[in-house]
Each structure stands twice: as C-alpha cells, then as structure tokens.
Design a protein around this motif. Structure first.
Motif, PDB file in Angstrom:
ATOM      1  N   LEU A 177       0.835  -1.204   0.000  1.00 50.04           N
ATOM      2  CA  LEU A 177       0.000   0.000   0.000  1.00 50.04           C
ATOM      3  C   LEU A 177       0.869   1.253   0.000  1.00 50.04           C
ATOM      4  N   GLY A 178       1.911   1.255   0.846  1.00 50.31           N
ATOM      5  CA  GLY A 178       2.801   2.404   0.916  1.00 50.31           C
ATOM      6  C   GLY A 178       3.486   2.685  -0.404  1.00 50.31           C
ATOM      7  N   ALA A 179       3.855   1.624  -1.133  1.00 48.71           N
ATOM      8  CA  ALA A 179       4.519   1.794  -2.428  1.00 48.71           C
ATOM      9  C   ALA A 179       3.604   2.474  -3.439  1.00 48.71           C
ATOM     10  N   ARG A 180       2.313   2.444  -3.183  1.00 43.84           N
ATOM     11  CA  ARG A 180       1.341   3.071  -4.087  1.00 43.84           C
ATOM     12  C   ARG A 180       0.758   4.345  -3.496  1.00 43.84           C
ATOM     13  N   GLY A 181       1.420   4.851  -2.460  1.00 39.36           N
ATOM     14  CA  GLY A 181       1.007   6.117  -1.870  1.00 39.36           C
ATOM     15  C   GLY A 181      -0.197   6.035  -0.965  1.00 39.36           C
ATOM     16  N   VAL A 182      -0.519   4.843  -0.492  1.00 36.09           N
ATOM     17  CA  VAL A 182      -1.673   4.660   0.392  1.00 36.09           C
ATOM     18  C   VAL A 182      -1.170   4.418   1.810  1.00 36.09           C
TER      19      VAL A 182
ATOM     20  N   ASN B 188      -4.748  -7.204  11.694  1.00 32.14           N
ATOM     21  CA  ASN B 188      -5.609  -6.255  10.993  1.00 32.14           C
ATOM     22  C   ASN B 188      -4.811  -5.044  10.535  1.00 32.14           C
ATOM     23  N   VAL B 189      -5.248  -4.459   9.426  1.00 34.80           N
ATOM     24  CA  VAL B 189      -4.645  -3.235   8.894  1.00 34.80           C
ATOM     25  C   VAL B 189      -5.750  -2.187   8.782  1.00 34.80           C
ATOM     26  N   TRP B 190      -5.475  -0.994   9.306  1.00 38.26           N
ATOM     27  CA  TRP B 190      -6.435   0.116   9.245  1.00 38.26           C
ATOM     28  C   TRP B 190      -5.956   1.111   8.194  1.00 38.26           C
ATOM     29  N   VAL B 191      -6.832   1.412   7.231  1.00 36.06           N
ATOM     30  CA  VAL B 191      -6.484   2.329   6.149  1.00 36.06           C
ATOM     31  C   VAL B 191      -7.427   3.523   6.188  1.00 36.06           C
ATOM     32  N   PRO B 192      -6.931   4.716   6.517  1.00 37.37           N
ATOM     33  CA  PRO B 192      -7.794   5.901   6.508  1.00 37.37           C
ATOM     34  C   PRO B 192      -8.271   6.210   5.088  1.00 37.37           C
ATOM     35  N   VAL B 193      -9.542   6.525   4.954  1.00 38.49           N
ATOM     36  CA  VAL B 193     -10.113   6.883   3.660  1.00 38.49           C
ATOM     37  C   VAL B 193     -11.067   8.047   3.864  1.00 38.49           C
ATOM     38  N   ARG B 194     -11.465   8.657   2.752  1.00 41.03           N
ATOM     39  CA  ARG B 194     -12.406   9.767   2.870  1.00 41.03           C
ATOM     40  C   ARG B 194     -13.853   9.286   2.918  1.00 41.03           C
ATOM     41  N   ASP B 195     -14.161   8.289   2.113  1.00 41.42           N
ATOM     42  CA  ASP B 195     -15.529   7.778   2.041  1.00 41.42           C
ATOM     43  C   ASP B 195     -15.489   6.256   2.153  1.00 41.42           C
ATOM     44  N   GLU B 196     -15.936   5.740   3.285  1.00 37.76           N
ATOM     45  CA  GLU B 196     -15.879   4.303   3.518  1.00 37.76           C
ATOM     46  C   GLU B 196     -16.723   3.523   2.523  1.00 37.76           C
ATOM     47  N   SER B 197     -17.921   3.993   2.258  1.00 32.99           N
ATOM     48  CA  SER B 197     -18.818   3.268   1.359  1.00 32.99           C
ATOM     49  C   SER B 197     -18.235   3.163  -0.037  1.00 32.99           C
ATOM     50  N   ASP B 198     -17.640   4.251  -0.522  1.00 42.26           N
ATOM     51  CA  ASP B 198     -17.031   4.223  -1.850  1.00 42.26           C
ATOM     52  C   ASP B 198     -15.929   3.173  -1.926  1.00 42.26           C
ATOM     53  N   VAL B 199     -15.112   3.103  -0.880  1.00 46.14           N
ATOM     54  CA  VAL B 199     -13.998   2.162  -0.890  1.00 46.14           C
ATOM     55  C   VAL B 199     -14.489   0.726  -0.763  1.00 46.14           C
TER      56      VAL B 199
ATOM     57  N   ALA C 278     -15.711   8.901  17.323  1.00 48.26           N
ATOM     58  CA  ALA C 278     -15.514  10.268  16.840  1.00 48.26           C
ATOM     59  C   ALA C 278     -14.327  10.364  15.893  1.00 48.26           C
ATOM     60  N   SER C 279     -13.636   9.270  15.644  1.00 47.87           N
ATOM     61  CA  SER C 279     -12.435   9.291  14.810  1.00 47.87           C
ATOM     62  C   SER C 279     -12.796   9.369  13.334  1.00 47.87           C
ATOM     63  N   ALA C 280     -11.776   9.617  12.513  1.00 49.68           N
ATOM     64  CA  ALA C 280     -11.960   9.801  11.081  1.00 49.68           C
ATOM     65  C   ALA C 280     -12.254   8.476  10.383  1.00 49.68           C
ATOM     66  N   PRO C 281     -12.859   8.524   9.198  1.00 46.15           N
ATOM     67  CA  PRO C 281     -13.227   7.300   8.482  1.00 46.15           C
ATOM     68  C   PRO C 281     -12.021   6.446   8.106  1.00 46.15           C
ATOM     69  N   GLY C 282     -12.295   5.175   7.898  1.00 44.33           N
ATOM     70  CA  GLY C 282     -11.267   4.238   7.471  1.00 44.33           C
ATOM     71  C   GLY C 282     -11.908   2.898   7.172  1.00 44.33           C
ATOM     72  N   VAL C 283     -11.107   1.942   6.715  1.00 41.66           N
ATOM     73  CA  VAL C 283     -11.579   0.573   6.524  1.00 41.66           C
ATOM     74  C   VAL C 283     -10.595  -0.361   7.203  1.00 41.66           C
ATOM     75  N   ARG C 284     -11.123  -1.511   7.675  1.00 48.50           N
ATOM     76  CA  ARG C 284     -10.272  -2.514   8.303  1.00 48.50           C
ATOM     77  C   ARG C 284     -10.124  -3.703   7.376  1.00 48.50           C
ATOM     78  N   ILE C 285      -8.867  -4.125   7.201  1.00 44.53           N
ATOM     79  CA  ILE C 285      -8.569  -5.289   6.370  1.00 44.53           C
ATOM     80  C   ILE C 285      -7.920  -6.345   7.252  1.00 44.53           C
ATOM     81  N   THR C 286      -8.521  -7.519   7.317  1.00 41.64           N
ATOM     82  CA  THR C 286      -7.938  -8.630   8.062  1.00 41.64           C
ATOM     83  C   THR C 286      -7.014  -9.406   7.134  1.00 41.64           C
ATOM     84  N   VAL C 287      -5.747  -9.523   7.529  1.00 41.40           N
ATOM     85  CA  VAL C 287      -4.736 -10.120   6.660  1.00 41.40           C
ATOM     86  C   VAL C 287      -4.402 -11.553   7.038  1.00 41.40           C
ATOM     87  N   ALA C 288      -5.149 -12.141   7.980  1.00 41.91           N
ATOM     88  CA  ALA C 288      -4.800 -13.475   8.475  1.00 41.91           C
ATOM     89  C   ALA C 288      -4.675 -14.504   7.362  1.00 41.91           C
ATOM     90  N   GLU C 289      -5.505 -14.411   6.327  1.00 44.18           N
ATOM     91  CA  GLU C 289      -5.464 -15.371   5.230  1.00 44.18           C
ATOM     92  C   GLU C 289      -4.990 -14.743   3.921  1.00 44.18           C
TER      93      GLU C 289
END
Length: 439
Positions: free
Chosen positions: A357-362, A371-382, A402-413
């Motif tokens: 993700l970092g290599a692509r500017g994310v 788990n990996v937490w990725v901040p985004v502007r619009d959760e539904s869009d992502v 009250a925190s800013a939007p994001g998505v959670r990605i589980t990397v276990a598999e």
C-alpha cells in the motif's frame, strides 16, 4: 412500499415494549428516528412525561440513543435481536471477519480424563494445573499473577466486571477506533462511551487524560494488536499512561490482550505499573481455536472478589472440560511450535500489505496483530469499489466513535503474493473516488 412502524402503548412500559418489538423484528432499523416526545404523546393520548420515561428506559437499556437536536434514534447496534455481520457476497475474498487462518489453528480433541458423575465445580472452579500454566504464561511478561481467574472469553469477563462496578449512565473510556463488539457491549449495559484517540502506540495519553477529566469510571484498552488500528504500547507509552492513570486510582483499568501469542509485539502491560484497580485478560481464540470460549485474567484482589462473586451467582464456573482442553493445548510442544509459526506468518502478511500500500502512496496503520487500518475519505465508496474488484473489507463505521473514516482489512489469510494485487486495486479505487469528488 414500506409501511412506517406504528408505536403503540398507554404506559411507559407499553411504549418501550412496542419500540423494542419494532427493533427486534427489524421494522425499526439502526438509525431510525423515533417521533418527538410531544408528538408521540399526542398520537397515543398520554402525557409527554410518559413518553419521556419510555425513551429514558430504552436509552438505559442501549436500544436507542439521543443525538441532541437530532432527536432519539435506534442505536447503531441495539441491545436486542441478532446483529450478525452481513454475509459475504458470493465470489468475494473475505478480508472483513477478523478471524485467524484455520491453517494455523491446532486440531481440537476434547480430553478423555474427566470421568462421568457429579463434581464440586463450585468448590474448585479452576483446575490447579491450568492456574499454574496461566501464571507461567503471564508472569514473564511482567503481569502480577497473585490473583488469577477464568471466564467465558474476554467479552464475558469485561461485561461482568462493568455490570458489577458501574451503573447505567456511568462513563467508560473506549479506544477510538476500537473493537466494535466492545463498543456495542458498553452501550448494551446502559453505559456511556467516552472516545479516546489511538495511534500506532495505542491509547494517546492526552486523550486518556481528557477522558478521566470527563469522569469516566473505567478504561478499556488493548496493549498490543489493537483492533482495528493495529497499535501496541511501547515502554514509554505504557509509562506515560500509568502516570495519567495514577491520578485516578479508583478507575478500573481493563487491559484486553486478545491476540497475545500471535500479536508479533512485546507486551508492555499497564498492570506492571502498580495501579490500584486493574485487570489483564487474555483469550486463546485467535491462536488455539475460535470455539474455545475461555479467557484467563490476572487482577487486583478487589476485582477478583467482585468478578468471582458474580460468576458464582450466574454460570458458577467455567467448564472443566473446556479447561482441560485449553490446558492440554497450552502444554503441548507441537501446539506451541504451530503458534510460533502462525505469529511469523501473520507478521509477514501484515507487513506485506502495509508495504505494498505504501509503495502506491496509500497510508496504513498496523504494527501488530492481524488487521490493517487504512484511513479513507468515504468508507462506502472504498468498500463498494473493492467489492467490484473481488474483495470484501470492513467499513470503519462499525469501529468508530468520533475518529476519522477508514476501513479494516484482516490479513490473516492474505498471502504476501496477493498483497500487491489488493494494494493495486485499493489504489485504483481511491483514484476512482477522487475523480468522483473532483480531486
């Protein structure tokens, strides 16, 4: 055409029951607005005080919440009915569940040592050899082990303690973003959540200081593998948090070390800081099996007495059959080796995704856990965008106060070889989202 649910009742109890029935049957979904007090009172022919009492009871029980001028609405996770996560659409790769990889879980074989017949479980609720195994497990990490107890999982223990220690309306400091089931549990107990911001080192001291100033009576936090953000306490952060907590010695500190053996991070426990009221709880579901609903806890003597006193009055003890199963796995050298390999695998998978993700500017957050937490502007869009690429991830709204939007990605598999494809798809979705919003 959907029909609006009609609330009925001539008493506060009747009105509250009607609303609860609508919620449990799905006619009133999360976020659904209830009528203003005076309007509903006029419709039902009762006094505004009767409706206000009904709404107060519903708030106390975690079924509705009040949003100031936004009125009274059904809670996001009301404390009635079944709130299972949405089913994963067919054909999608599930990265939303937060579960371990079954490949890295030992085979569960119930023990045969227990003979049939009655035993005095209430007199000896904990197997002595498992107690000693727990002390050997927690002690090297600096957790005081003079007083230990067992429960049916972390949520069971935390819910029991909060119900004993606090009363409806009391405030609890909760990580933000934090584990959604814990947030739901606190609401269901009729308690108020006070958000405490987290970063890569876990709970932020200034945020905890502000929460204590707001009068919280308990703090619930994770020392490592924080879910969903992936932070973990450094020694310096632990010391800073202990310094803040020492100012309020009557506040109960609940430390949830849920991933422990597969967290891929050292433990810097608040329990080692000499706090007056504390409990450190560990479960085994992330590395021994999701069906093993068992937790071990070390705590101060007052907390032990209150927890075990309430346990005695309810389930009485944790199944000896379950305890024997856990002990057999903890004592097995082959299982310990498997768990060590699982920890390495999860670390590699987590690091691979963050790197790609970092290599692509994310930007992403995950220094421990699965788990990996990725901040985004619009959760539904992502979430919907990734769905079109064949991925299913968790929207962050379930975890946020009250925190800013994001998505959670589980990397276990998520094998490292797949991380590059997911990262490319993620970057593409963000690009499409930016184009939609005009950059």
């Amino acid at each position: 055409m959907a029909t609006q649910y009609v609330i009925t009742g001539a008493t506060a109890k009747g009105i509250a029951s009607s609303v609860e029935r609508g919620v449990s049957e799905g006619a009133l979904g999360p976020g659904a607005a209830l009528p203003p007090v005076r309007r509903l009172a006029d419709e039902l022919g009762v006094s505004p005080g009767t409706v206000a009492t009904a709404y107060q009871e519903l708030r106390r029980r975690g079924i509705v919440v009040t949003r100031g001028r936004g009125g009274t609405v059904v809670a996001a996770a009301p404390a009635v009915a079944s709130r299972r996560p949405p089913k994963v659409p067919a054909g999608l790769r599930d990265l939303a569940g937060g579960h371990p990889d079954p490949e890295w879980l030992p085979r569960l074989v119930p023990p045969s040592q227990l003979s049939p017949g009655a035993r005095s479980h209430r007199g000896t609720p904990r197997l002595a050899r498992l107690e000693e195994a727990v002390r050997d497990w927690l002690g090297p990490d600096g957790v005081p082990t003079e007083h230990v107890t067992f429960a049916h999982g972390a949520l069971d223990l935390i819910g029991r303690l909060l119900s004993v220690e606090l009363r409806p309306g009391d405030a609890v400091a909760m990580e933000d973003p934090g584990y959604h089931h814990l947030l739901d549990l606190v609401t269901a107990l009729g308690l108020r959540t006070v958000p405490v911001a987290v970063d890569d080192q876990g709970v932020r001291p200034e945020a905890l200081h502000d929460a204590l100033g707001a009068g919280v009576r308990a703090v619930v936090c994770s020392p490592r593998a924080q879910n969903p953000y992936g932070g973990c306490f450094s020694a310096q952060r632990r010391d800073a948090l202990v310094e803040v907590l020492e100012q309020e010695p009557d506040v109960l500190v609940v430390e949830n070390d849920h991933a422990s053996a597969v967290a891929d991070a050292p433990l810097h426990s608040l329990a080692a800081g000499g706090l007056a009221r504390w409990v450190h709880v560990r479960t085994v579901s992330k590395f021994l099996g999701t069906d093993l609903r068992w937790a071990a806890a070390a705590c101060d003597p007052t907390t032990l007495a209150r927890h075990d006193g309430r346990l005695l009055l309810t389930s009485g003890w944790v199944s000896h059959l379950l305890q024997e199963t856990v002990y057999g796995l903890l004592a097995d050298a082959g299982t310990r080796a498997l768990v060590a390999r699982a920890e390495e695998a999860y670390a590699a998978r987590r690091s691979a995704l963050v790197r790609e993700l970092g290599a692509r500017g994310v930007g992403a957050h995950a220094v421990s856990g699965m788990n990996v937490w990725v901040p985004v502007r619009d959760e539904s869009d992502v979430v919907n965008g990734l769905r079109s690429y064949g991925w299913w991830v968790a929207a962050g709204s379930r975890f946020r106060l009250a925190s800013a939007p994001g998505v959670r990605i589980t990397v276990a598999e998520l094998e490292p070889v797949d991380a590059a494809r997911l990262a490319s798809d993620f970057a593409a979705v963000l690009g499409e989202s930016e184009a939609t919003y005009g950059g």
